[in-house]
Motif scaffolding. Structure first.
Motif, PDB file in Angstrom:
ATOM      1  N   ALA A   1       6.057  32.348  83.082  1.00 26.01           N
ATOM      2  CA  ALA A   1       5.455  32.151  84.394  1.00 26.01           C
ATOM      3  C   ALA A   1       4.266  33.080  84.604  1.00 26.01           C
ATOM      4  N   TRP A   2       3.553  32.850  85.690  1.00 26.26           N
ATOM      5  CA  TRP A   2       2.355  33.604  86.032  1.00 26.26           C
ATOM      6  C   TRP A   2       2.624  35.077  86.280  1.00 26.26           C
ATOM      7  N   ASP A   3       3.884  35.447  86.544  1.00 23.11           N
ATOM      8  CA  ASP A   3       4.215  36.858  86.772  1.00 23.11           C
ATOM      9  C   ASP A   3       4.680  37.561  85.506  1.00 23.11           C
ATOM     10  N   GLY A   4       4.583  36.869  84.354  1.00 22.58           N
ATOM     11  CA  GLY A   4       4.962  37.466  83.075  1.00 22.58           C
ATOM     12  C   GLY A   4       6.403  37.261  82.683  1.00 22.58           C
TER      13      GLY A   4
ATOM     14  N   THR B   1       9.612  40.062  89.118  1.00 25.22           N
ATOM     15  CA  THR B   1       9.148  39.165  88.061  1.00 25.22           C
ATOM     16  C   THR B   1      10.291  38.228  87.698  1.00 25.22           C
ATOM     17  N   ASP B   2      10.529  37.266  88.603  1.00 19.02           N
ATOM     18  CA  ASP B   2      11.653  36.357  88.396  1.00 19.02           C
ATOM     19  C   ASP B   2      11.257  34.898  88.526  1.00 19.02           C
ATOM     20  N   ALA B   3       9.956  34.613  88.474  1.00 19.14           N
ATOM     21  CA  ALA B   3       9.502  33.239  88.695  1.00 19.14           C
ATOM     22  C   ALA B   3      10.029  32.298  87.613  1.00 19.14           C
ATOM     23  N   ALA B   4       9.986  32.715  86.345  1.00 18.62           N
ATOM     24  CA  ALA B   4      10.407  31.830  85.257  1.00 18.62           C
ATOM     25  C   ALA B   4      11.889  31.465  85.348  1.00 18.62           C
TER      26      ALA B   4
ATOM     27  N   ALA C   1       9.100  26.847  97.607  1.00 17.81           N
ATOM     28  CA  ALA C   1       8.940  28.288  97.809  1.00 17.81           C
ATOM     29  C   ALA C   1       8.168  28.930  96.656  1.00 17.81           C
ATOM     30  N   LEU C   2       8.446  28.502  95.422  1.00 17.16           N
ATOM     31  CA  LEU C   2       7.719  29.032  94.263  1.00 17.16           C
ATOM     32  C   LEU C   2       6.260  28.604  94.277  1.00 17.16           C
ATOM     33  N   ALA C   3       6.015  27.371  94.713  1.00 17.29           N
ATOM     34  CA  ALA C   3       4.659  26.837  94.696  1.00 17.29           C
ATOM     35  C   ALA C   3       3.788  27.447  95.774  1.00 17.29           C
TER      36      ALA C   3
END
Length: 449
Positions: free
Chosen positions: A26-29, A2-5, A133-135
């Motif tokens: 982010a979408w992963d919390g 959970t590191d997207a943000a 990569a995130l997208a």
């Protein structure tokens, strides 16, 4: 993981060259950004693909309308900080803004716009790769259904204007009732301390009638009459005979019912008609309230000349119109892409000086200009509050995307007026009579008490 943000925050700061002004969820919390800052929620990584393919305002707007982005907490605080980046810096530094439409969707293998832009700076190049990569590797999502399809042909023909008006106003009268309130006035109100929205809109109509010096027996043409508020007020309070014209059939039906309910059918006629096709002048007065924004710069002189021809000598025009600040290079001015795609197709804003100049070139003598910029900020905030209060009904009456369009448009516009990026002005002009007589009192501003 959970590191997207945190990853997204680092990318944003590198590309923007400034600390992140909002907190991101982010979408992963995961969350990142300044503690306690306004929070922007990224619900779906599709939002990032939209930004890659359409950097800047339109990409953000598409993600918002699709429900992939939202503001949590203070909507205005989030919009002000995000919009500040766009207003001050534009889209991603160096990113091109190619023509939008089917081209990108038809060629999903083409390099995203942002990826082909940065790309001599190693840090920014790495940031774009991280953003990709995130997208995810999928092609750009289709624009939300609420977006106006690509248009062809000349702007501001009668057919194209009718289509544009229908897109904006034929959303449903029940929806507009939830947003505008009982007055059903869709233009800047005129506020005094402690006034309600309904009282402020009543005072605006009274202000217009006072400037036009309406009295029993006069003929008024209300151009862009909307849901009939001005026509009903002028006939009921001042005894004038009113012709109201609109291109919206839904507005006309609503206005005619109001006229009948008020017992004013002998004084008020509502037509579905282009103002360019009105042939039954001369009129003693013309009101144009929030309509001229649809005319277009290349047609404005014709608009002014048409209204001039419809007035008798000595007749008055009240032109109530949103204005923008002049651009440093007017030739480089571009129509706001979110507004054009979702709100007012083909709508154009002009500086106040341009409007006054065109009215004068048509033969009018401009006698008074009143700026109401702060009043529109208050009006828009009142509409936003009503929309939020009636949110579930608004979604049911239209669609989730359409309700989001109006929320974003009105809240962002409120900030535009409050920060001086937009203005709204009432211009009072007269068609001079023989010998230059204007027939106006020496002291005009008696309407303000």
């Amino acid at each position: 993981m959970t590191d997207a943000a945190p990853r997204l925050a680092a990318v944003a700061e590198t590309l923007l060259g400034t600390p992140l002004p909002v907190r991101i969820r982010a979408w992963d919390g995961s969350e990142a950004g300044p503690p306690g800052a306004p929070l922007l929620a990224v619900h779906d990584r599709r939002a990032l693909r939209r930004l890659l393919w359409k950097p800047g305002e339109l990409g953000l707007a598409r993600a918002w309308v699709a429900g992939e982005l939202s503001a949590e907490g203070d909507l205005y605080a989030v919009l002000e900080r995000v919009a500040g980046l766009l207003w001050e810096r534009g889209p991603l530094p160096g990113a091109p803004d190619p023509a939008d439409g089917a081209g990108a969707a038809a060629d999903p293998g083409r390099e995203p716009a942002a990826a082909g832009a940065l790309l001599r700076d190693p840090e920014r190049r790495a940031a774009v790769r991280e953003l990709i990569a995130l997208a995810g590797p999928l092609p750009p999502p289709r624009p939300p259904a609420e977006e106006v399809p690509r248009r062809s042909g000349a702007r501001h023909t009668r057919v194209r204007d009718r289509q544009a008006v229908s897109h904006h106003y034929d959303v449903g009268n029940d929806f507009y009732e939830r947003v505008l309130g009982p007055s059903m006035v869709y233009s800047c109100a005129y506020w005094s301390t402690g006034a309600t929205l309904e009282e402020a809109q009543r005072d605006k109509l009274a202000l217009v009638c006072g400037k036009l010096a309406l009295r029993p027996g006069l003929r008024l043409l209300d151009v862009g009459c909307g849901w009939g508020s001005m026509a009903v007020h002028a006939a009921r309070e001042h005894g004038v005979r009113v012709t109201g014209v609109t291109l919206s059939r839904e507005q006309a039906a609503y206005a005619r019912k109001r006229v009948a309910d008020e017992g004013l059918t002998d004084l008020v006629e509502i037509r579905v008609q282009d103002y360019r096709d009105v042939r039954d002048g001369p009129y003693d007065a013309v009101s144009s309230i929030g309509m001229a924004e649809h005319v277009g710069a290349e047609r404005y002189r014709d608009y002014a000349r048409t209204l001039y021809a419809l007035l008798r000598p000595g007749g008055l025009l009240l032109n109530h119109q949103i204005a923008r600040r002049p651009a440093p290079d007017e030739e480089a001015y571009r129509i706001d892409r979110f507004i054009d795609a979702y709100v007012f197709p083909d709508g154009e804003l002009s500086p106040l000086g341009s409007t006054v100049g065109e009215l004068e070139r048509a033969g009018f003598e401009v006698r008074d200009v009143e700026a109401l910029r702060e009043h529109y900020g208050l009006t828009l905030r009142a509409w936003v509050a009503r929309l939020q209060e009636h949110w579930d009904e608004a979604v049911r009456l239209t669609s989730p995307g359409r309700a989001r369009v109006w929320l974003l448009y009105m809240a962002a516009s409120a900030l535009g007026f409050e920060r001086g990026r937009l203005g709204v002005n009432q211009v009072l002009a007269v068609k001079p009579a023989a010998g230059g007589a204007a027939g106006l009192p020496l002291r005009l501003r008696t309407w303000n008490g």
